[in-house]
Design a protein around this motif. Structure first.
Motif, PDB file in Angstrom:
ATOM      1  N   LEU A  10       0.857  -1.189   0.000  1.00 11.18           N
ATOM      2  CA  LEU A  10       0.000   0.000   0.000  1.00 11.18           C
ATOM      3  C   LEU A  10       0.888   1.233   0.000  1.00 11.18           C
ATOM      4  N   TYR A  11       0.657   2.107  -0.957  1.00 11.85           N
ATOM      5  CA  TYR A  11       1.550   3.251  -1.088  1.00 11.85           C
ATOM      6  C   TYR A  11       1.015   4.526  -0.444  1.00 11.85           C
ATOM      7  N   GLY A  12      -0.318   4.599  -0.249  1.00 14.72           N
ATOM      8  CA  GLY A  12      -0.901   5.844   0.266  1.00 14.72           C
ATOM      9  C   GLY A  12      -0.612   6.039   1.746  1.00 14.72           C
ATOM     10  N   ARG A  13      -1.162   7.146   2.297  1.00 15.20           N
ATOM     11  CA  ARG A  13      -0.992   7.413   3.725  1.00 15.20           C
ATOM     12  C   ARG A  13      -1.870   6.472   4.532  1.00 15.20           C
ATOM     13  N   ARG A  14      -1.394   6.076   5.684  1.00  7.28           N
ATOM     14  CA  ARG A  14      -2.222   5.267   6.590  1.00  7.28           C
ATOM     15  C   ARG A  14      -2.743   6.127   7.730  1.00  7.28           C
ATOM     16  N   GLN A  15      -1.999   7.144   8.095  1.00  6.60           N
ATOM     17  CA  GLN A  15      -2.483   8.035   9.150  1.00  6.60           C
ATOM     18  C   GLN A  15      -1.988   9.448   8.909  1.00  6.60           C
ATOM     19  N   GLY A  16      -2.856  10.430   9.135  1.00  2.43           N
ATOM     20  CA  GLY A  16      -2.462  11.822   8.994  1.00  2.43           C
ATOM     21  C   GLY A  16      -2.091  12.344  10.371  1.00  2.43           C
ATOM     22  N   HIS A  17      -2.778  13.390  10.812  1.00  2.00           N
ATOM     23  CA  HIS A  17      -2.509  13.928  12.149  1.00  2.00           C
ATOM     24  C   HIS A  17      -3.023  12.935  13.192  1.00  2.00           C
ATOM     25  N   PRO A  18      -2.494  12.990  14.427  1.00  2.00           N
ATOM     26  CA  PRO A  18      -2.983  12.071  15.469  1.00  2.00           C
ATOM     27  C   PRO A  18      -4.479  12.273  15.696  1.00  2.00           C
ATOM     28  N   LEU A  19      -5.177  11.208  16.045  1.00  2.00           N
ATOM     29  CA  LEU A  19      -6.621  11.324  16.269  1.00  2.00           C
ATOM     30  C   LEU A  19      -6.895  12.123  17.540  1.00  2.00           C
ATOM     31  N   ARG A  20      -7.984  12.903  17.507  1.00  2.00           N
ATOM     32  CA  ARG A  20      -8.420  13.572  18.735  1.00  2.00           C
ATOM     33  C   ARG A  20      -8.997  12.505  19.674  1.00  2.00           C
ATOM     34  N   ALA A  21      -9.067  12.857  20.976  1.00  2.00           N
ATOM     35  CA  ALA A  21      -9.480  11.857  21.982  1.00  2.00           C
ATOM     36  C   ALA A  21     -10.826  11.237  21.617  1.00  2.00           C
ATOM     37  N   GLN A  22     -11.752  12.078  21.160  1.00  2.00           N
ATOM     38  CA  GLN A  22     -13.101  11.587  20.831  1.00  2.00           C
ATOM     39  C   GLN A  22     -13.063  10.621  19.652  1.00  2.00           C
ATOM     40  N   GLN A  23     -12.209  10.940  18.682  1.00  2.00           N
ATOM     41  CA  GLN A  23     -12.083  10.064  17.508  1.00  2.00           C
ATOM     42  C   GLN A  23     -11.448   8.740  17.905  1.00  2.00           C
ATOM     43  N   ALA A  24     -10.410   8.818  18.749  1.00  2.00           N
ATOM     44  CA  ALA A  24      -9.726   7.604  19.195  1.00  2.00           C
ATOM     45  C   ALA A  24     -10.706   6.726  19.968  1.00  2.00           C
ATOM     46  N   ALA A  25     -11.566   7.368  20.778  1.00  2.00           N
ATOM     47  CA  ALA A  25     -12.546   6.601  21.561  1.00  2.00           C
ATOM     48  C   ALA A  25     -13.541   5.920  20.628  1.00  2.00           C
ATOM     49  N   LEU A  26     -13.952   6.631  19.578  1.00  2.00           N
ATOM     50  CA  LEU A  26     -14.898   6.043  18.619  1.00  2.00           C
ATOM     51  C   LEU A  26     -14.283   4.802  17.967  1.00  2.00           C
ATOM     52  N   VAL A  27     -12.997   4.927  17.584  1.00  2.00           N
ATOM     53  CA  VAL A  27     -12.311   3.786  16.969  1.00  2.00           C
ATOM     54  C   VAL A  27     -12.240   2.625  17.960  1.00  2.00           C
ATOM     55  N   GLU A  28     -11.795   2.919  19.172  1.00  2.00           N
ATOM     56  CA  GLU A  28     -11.627   1.841  20.162  1.00  2.00           C
ATOM     57  C   GLU A  28     -12.952   1.175  20.523  1.00  2.00           C
ATOM     58  N   GLU A  29     -13.990   1.991  20.642  1.00  2.00           N
ATOM     59  CA  GLU A  29     -15.261   1.443  21.135  1.00  2.00           C
ATOM     60  C   GLU A  29     -16.093   0.776  20.046  1.00  2.00           C
ATOM     61  N   THR A  30     -15.987   1.270  18.807  1.00  2.00           N
ATOM     62  CA  THR A  30     -16.933   0.739  17.810  1.00  2.00           C
ATOM     63  C   THR A  30     -16.280  -0.090  16.695  1.00  2.00           C
ATOM     64  N   LEU A  31     -15.009   0.150  16.407  1.00  2.00           N
ATOM     65  CA  LEU A  31     -14.413  -0.574  15.272  1.00  2.00           C
ATOM     66  C   LEU A  31     -14.328  -2.091  15.493  1.00  2.00           C
ATOM     67  N   PRO A  32     -13.921  -2.550  16.704  1.00  2.00           N
ATOM     68  CA  PRO A  32     -13.760  -4.003  16.848  1.00  2.00           C
ATOM     69  C   PRO A  32     -15.016  -4.784  16.452  1.00  2.00           C
ATOM     70  N   ALA A  33     -16.190  -4.321  16.845  1.00  2.00           N
ATOM     71  CA  ALA A  33     -17.422  -5.073  16.547  1.00  2.00           C
ATOM     72  C   ALA A  33     -17.794  -5.007  15.066  1.00  2.00           C
ATOM     73  N   LEU A  34     -17.281  -3.991  14.381  1.00  2.00           N
ATOM     74  CA  LEU A  34     -17.655  -3.810  12.966  1.00  2.00           C
ATOM     75  C   LEU A  34     -16.573  -4.310  12.010  1.00  2.00           C
ATOM     76  N   SER A  35     -15.435  -4.716  12.571  1.00  2.00           N
ATOM     77  CA  SER A  35     -14.302  -5.088  11.711  1.00  2.00           C
ATOM     78  C   SER A  35     -14.526  -6.426  11.033  1.00  2.00           C
ATOM     79  N   VAL A  36     -14.098  -6.490   9.781  1.00  2.00           N
ATOM     80  CA  VAL A  36     -14.034  -7.767   9.073  1.00  2.00           C
ATOM     81  C   VAL A  36     -13.007  -8.624   9.824  1.00  2.00           C
ATOM     82  N   PRO A  37     -13.348  -9.892  10.157  1.00  2.00           N
ATOM     83  CA  PRO A  37     -12.369 -10.731  10.876  1.00  2.00           C
ATOM     84  C   PRO A  37     -11.049 -10.821  10.110  1.00  2.00           C
ATOM     85  N   ASP A  38      -9.953 -10.989  10.852  1.00  2.00           N
ATOM     86  CA  ASP A  38      -8.613 -10.952  10.247  1.00  2.00           C
ATOM     87  C   ASP A  38      -8.326 -12.112   9.310  1.00  2.00           C
ATOM     88  N   GLN A  39      -8.947 -13.240   9.570  1.00  2.00           N
ATOM     89  CA  GLN A  39      -8.590 -14.440   8.803  1.00  2.00           C
ATOM     90  C   GLN A  39      -9.825 -15.237   8.431  1.00  2.00           C
TER      91      GLN A  39
END
Ligand SMILES: C[S@@+](CC[C@H](N)C(=O)[O-])C[C@H]1O[C@@H](n2cnc3c(N)ncnc32)[C@H](O)[C@@H]1O
Length: 230
Positions: A10-39
């Motif tokens: 992958l050549y593009g950017r993976r992360q820009g500026h650090p996430l704000r606390a609220q954004q980081a919380a959204l990722v931590e709290e909601t992404l795991p349940a919505l993520s495509v399983p790893d394998q």
């Protein structure tokens, strides 16, 4: 060259500026349940707990287009792929604000997901304003290449629809050349308005808005997956 691995890095950017606390919380709290399983193999049952038609958006940016499509097709399961973490925050906000239960997300390369889907699974697919990699020596990095597009063709159901949009004159010419070499896709076009006018069910993406603001032309291409197998 039919090897999807040609753009494995992958050549593009993976992360820009650090996430704000609220954004980081959204990722931590909601992404795991919505993520495509790893394998493992993927299908509607394992992603959504029931059989339903499936769609994929490759490189959804901040997720506005996917959010709109998912809200307008609640009986379809959407798999959004985007390696850019800021973009993932945008998609999570779409899921939250639109109260969507038919979206799963992959923080990474869409090829990783495509490879794990059974053949002839997808009803819809979008590739909107992919990174253009305009220099000829970077052409292999474009998603629009025989390897990735051949893989996508295998994963789509006959009759399914693939949409591609760009404002980049080099990319659009390249894409037309690549797509013309794939008999599994038939370009749905009768006249110029079919690719020059944005269809009503194709909401403007962030990149499209930026392109329009710069005065660029935008091309809207629709393809139907044919019955051809090679
Ligand atoms: C120019 S942006 C367009 C974003 C959005 N589709 C839009 O129209 O606003 C291209 C996006 O594709 C993502 N991308 C690039 N390669 C990808 C890949 N192999 N799989 C999934 N996403 C990818 C990038 O991270 C970037 O967010």
């Amino acid at each position: 060259m039919n090897d999807p691995l040609t753009i494995r890095r992958l050549y593009g950017r993976r992360q820009g500026h650090p996430l704000r606390a609220q954004q980081a919380a959204l990722v931590e709290e909601t992404l795991p349940a919505l993520s495509v399983p790893d394998q493992g193999p993927l299908d509607a049952e394992m992603l959504f707990g029931r059989d339903m038609p499936l769609a994929i958006e490759i490189g959804f940016g901040k997720g506005e287009h996917m959010g709109w499509q998912a809200a307008n097709a609640p009986e379809m399961g959407f798999i959004g792929c985007e390696p850019f973490l800021d973009g993932m925050v945008g998609a999570l906000m779409q899921v939250r604000d639109r109260n969507l239960s038919n979206v799963r997300l992959h923080l990474g390369d869409a090829l990783e997901v495509l490879e794990r889907l059974p053949d002839a699974t997808l009803d819809r697919a979008w590739l909107l304003h992919p990174d253009p990699w305009p220099k000829a020596r970077h052409a292999k990095r474009r998603f629009m290449n025989p390897g990735p597009i051949g893989l996508l063709a295998r994963k789509m159901k006959p009759g399914g629809e693939f949409r591609f949009g760009t404002d980049h004159p080099v990319y659009v010419r390249w894409a037309m050349m690549v797509m013309a070499g794939v008999p599994q896709f038939e370009w749905l076009v009768e006249g110029p308005k079919d690719f020059l006018v944005r269809p009503d069910d194709w909401p403007e993406t962030r990149y499209e808005a930026k392109a329009r603001a710069k005065g660029h032309e935008v091309w809207y291409m629709k393809y139907r997956r044919t019955d051809a197998n090679s």
